[in-house]
Design an enzyme around this catalytic site. Sequence first.
Site, short mmCIF file in Angstrom:
data_model
loop_
_atom_site.label_atom_id
_atom_site.label_comp_id
_atom_site.label_asym_id
_atom_site.label_seq_id
_atom_site.Cartn_x
_atom_site.Cartn_y
_atom_site.Cartn_z
N GLU A 1 0.82 -1.21 0.00
CA GLU A 1 0.00 0.00 0.00
C GLU A 1 0.85 1.26 0.00
O GLU A 1 1.93 1.30 0.63
CB GLU A 1 -0.94 0.05 1.21
CG GLU A 1 -2.20 -0.79 1.07
CD GLU A 1 -2.06 -2.15 1.70
OE1 GLU A 1 -2.98 -2.98 1.53
OE2 GLU A 1 -1.04 -2.39 2.36
N THR A 2 0.36 2.26 -0.69
CA THR A 2 0.91 3.61 -0.69
C THR A 2 -0.23 4.55 -0.32
O THR A 2 -1.35 4.40 -0.82
CB THR A 2 1.48 3.98 -2.07
OG1 THR A 2 2.56 3.09 -2.37
CG2 THR A 2 1.98 5.41 -2.10
#
Length: 281
Positions: A47-48
């Site tokens: 995830e970003t």
Amino acid sequence: MTEHRFSQIDVFADRLTEGNPVAVVHDADDLTDETMAAFAAWTNLSETTFLLEPTDPTADYRLRIFTPDRELLFAGHPTLGAARAWLDAAEAPRDRDTLVQECEAGLVLIRREPGSGGRLAFAAPPLLRYGPVDDADVAILRRGLGLAATDIVDAAWVDNGPGWVALLLRDAATVLDIEPDRVVLTGFDVGVVGQHPAGSDAAIEVRAFVPTVGTGEDPVTGSLHAGLGRWLIDSGRLPTAYTATQGTCLGRRGRVHVEQVGDDLWVGGATTPGVSGKVHL
């Protein structure tokens, strides 16, 4: 392109490289959806996240969460990692002990865990899908995980955004022995859990299989633990406070602390800063 503050935080571990890293882009209000998605694909992390000004007056900040191939309504380790990055940027929450995060799933409370040395925890959002799993789906999952029918104690949907379906196995050793088939598991985000022997330093071992992302296995997964905690406490299989381990098969030492207080289920862990600097987007 504009310059943005950038952080990378390791979540659910108190030593860098032992948890699950999340990328955090600060002050991201000027970025388009396309830019966010492209950067998340480029980082190649599970995830970003992107910190933005809230639209709800009761929230401290707004968070958008992307995997390399889609945006999520909610995710656990990005929530804690982004909260740590926001605090480290010298931001001041409205309440000294509690943050309010606005995300696609709504408002999420984050607290500083009392007596934990600075550990953060989020209040689990409502489950979007909760209940029995069709026998046909269990059969696919069993085949994709290489399990015998006798290995599976129970199954449930525990989806709070990412789409989790969970299997309770007969013990932690069975969880650790799994060698998944990513092709068979395509279409499912799967959590597996088994109890450690009595006297162990953690109650359960957890693994999370996400066939379309990275290696196909997530190191430490807060949203899954939120769903598992609701299911396993509701069913009386675990006490209202326990510790879980995850990431063992990937060489990580994730520790997730789960506690039910009244109607709230809190999922917490350590957050360790790893990278800080600037990114041009």
